[in-house]
Design a protein around this motif. Structure first.
Motif, mmCIF file in Angstrom:
data_model
loop_
_atom_site.group_PDB
_atom_site.id
_atom_site.type_symbol
_atom_site.label_atom_id
_atom_site.label_comp_id
_atom_site.label_asym_id
_atom_site.label_seq_id
_atom_site.Cartn_x
_atom_site.Cartn_y
_atom_site.Cartn_z
ATOM 1 N N ARG A 33 0.723 -1.215 0.119
ATOM 2 C CA ARG A 33 -0.093 0.007 -0.025
ATOM 3 C C ARG A 33 0.778 1.214 -0.073
ATOM 4 O O ARG A 33 0.772 2.087 -0.761
ATOM 5 C CB ARG A 33 -0.797 0.032 0.892
ATOM 6 C CG ARG A 33 -1.733 1.187 1.432
ATOM 7 C CD ARG A 33 -2.690 1.550 0.240
ATOM 8 N NE ARG A 33 -3.406 2.705 0.421
ATOM 9 C CZ ARG A 33 -2.910 3.914 -0.024
ATOM 10 N NH1 ARG A 33 -1.806 4.131 -0.192
ATOM 11 N NH2 ARG A 33 -3.797 5.246 0.137
ATOM 12 N N PRO A 34 1.582 1.438 0.982
ATOM 13 C CA PRO A 34 2.689 2.850 0.996
ATOM 14 C C PRO A 34 3.681 2.501 -0.138
ATOM 15 O O PRO A 34 3.965 3.557 -0.712
ATOM 16 C CB PRO A 34 3.104 2.686 2.312
ATOM 17 C CG PRO A 34 3.297 1.367 2.901
ATOM 18 C CD PRO A 34 1.726 0.697 2.164
ATOM 19 N N TYR B 247 -1.782 3.742 6.816
ATOM 20 C CA TYR B 247 -1.505 3.502 5.329
ATOM 21 C C TYR B 247 -2.530 4.039 4.211
ATOM 22 O O TYR B 247 -2.242 4.328 3.160
ATOM 23 C CB TYR B 247 -1.205 2.090 4.905
ATOM 24 C CG TYR B 247 0.028 1.497 5.634
ATOM 25 C CD1 TYR B 247 0.972 2.323 5.715
ATOM 26 C CD2 TYR B 247 0.299 0.056 5.398
ATOM 27 C CE1 TYR B 247 2.353 1.750 6.715
ATOM 28 C CE2 TYR B 247 1.193 -0.462 6.155
ATOM 29 C CZ TYR B 247 2.543 0.338 6.571
ATOM 30 O OH TYR B 247 3.602 -0.273 6.823
#
Length: 329
Positions: free
Chosen positions: A51-52, A246
């Motif tokens: 995700r990040p 996130y």
């Protein structure tokens, strides 16, 4: 010609990922050149870091990042013979032509009774993350008390068990009663559901009234604020993740931790396991040894079918998994 299915990132995530952020494509792969091999994915990893990291490592239209266990179908590279298995950084794709640069051969004596998917979990990157966080960052010692959040995930389950192997008291938090029950099965001394406790501060105090020597941080947000208050003098914190933040569209601000870090003289260190690349082979053998001895148990959250990767990824970010989340192709 071999065709490969791929999942690409249509648009950078804005808040929580959506189905429309992904697109399934089919591409034809070129014939092999000398030094290359054709890989077929067997298991694909689903991890929170995607995700990040997608924001900083990817452009829109790229194949989603990630690792997989793959089988060598064709080879013009003697280092990777046909039939061998590798861990590949090829991302969300069913087939890959590789020159071997991003591959790691799975140990040739991998036991038949141990799933190869564990090379993406307990005997892979998450296991190494747990081991290095405990040994290299925290320097955890026998008799100390360790706190780990997201404790029922791929990293947290290994963190707690290694700490018990080392003779420590372990407190874990997770997001459901079923996860808490699993932590107790693994030998955690105390575990609680952070979603149902009336107060994080009180739950942490009750689990360890004397405080915590070490904290393995996977979550961030309010949990970070509460946990730092419960650290002992000269406590150590290994910052591994921040899954609570996130999907934020705006950066959350928590109370500044400086006073408690200063007054308790805390050591706070972020890390990724690649720092100890030179120790990976020996460390993976240690993890395998603990698995074979029954000291390190595992559970996998397996989703079948490559087409279900986005759903599995979004489920992971919603906390659906206990243990390591993988796709079985």
């Amino acid at each position: 010609m071999v065709q490969a299915k791929t999942w690409t990132l249509v648009k950078h995530f804005d808040g929580f990922p959506k189905d429309s952020d992904f697109k399934l494509k089919v591409e034809e792969l070129p014939a092999l050149k000398n030094g290359e091999m054709l890989l077929e994915a067997v298991f694909l990893s689903v991890d929170p870091y995607m995700r990040p990291y997608s924001r900083v490592q990817m452009k829109e239209g790229d194949v989603m990042i990630g690792t997989q266990v793959a089988k060598v179908l064709q080879s013009k590279n003697p280092a990777f013979p046909v039939g061998s298995h590798v861990v590949s950084g090829g991302g969300w794709r069913t087939h890959t032509v590789s020159d071997g640069a991003d591959l790691t051969l799975i140990m040739p004596n991998w036991p038949k009774d141990v799933p190869r998917s564990l090379a993406l979990g307990t005997i892979g990157m998450p296991g190494l993350t747990a081991l290095f966080g405990i040994e290299e960052v925290l320097g955890l010692q026998k008799g100390e008390t360790l706190l780990v959040n997201a404790a029922a995930g791929a990293v947290g389950t290994v963190v707690g068990q290694i700490a018990k192997i080392k003779g420590c008291k372990v407190v874990g938090s997770a997001g459901s009663d079923a996860k808490v029950a699993y932590l107790k099965e693994l030998g955690f001394d105390e575990a609680f559901n952070y979603k149902t406790v009336g107060s994080l501060d009180e739950a942490l105090k009750k689990a360890s009234p004397e405080g915590y020597d070490c904290f393995f941080e996977n979550v961030g947000g309010p949990f970070w604020t509460a946990a730092t208050q419960q650290m002992k003098l000269l406590g150590r914190i290994a910052v591994c993740g921040g899954i609570a933040t996130y999907n934020d569209t705006t950066t959350k601000t928590c109370p500044y931790p400086h006073p408690v870090i200063i007054s308790k003289q805390l050591k706070v260190e972020g890390f990724i396991p690649a720092r100890w690349q030179h120790k990976h082979p020996e460390s993976l053998k240690r993890l395998m040894g603990w698995v074979k001895e029954g000291k390190l148990k595992y559970r996998e959250h397996v989703t079948k079918g490559f087409d279900n990767m986005p759903a599995a990824f979004m489920g992971l970010l919603q906390g659906e998994n206990i243990g390591k989340a993988v796709i079985a192709v």
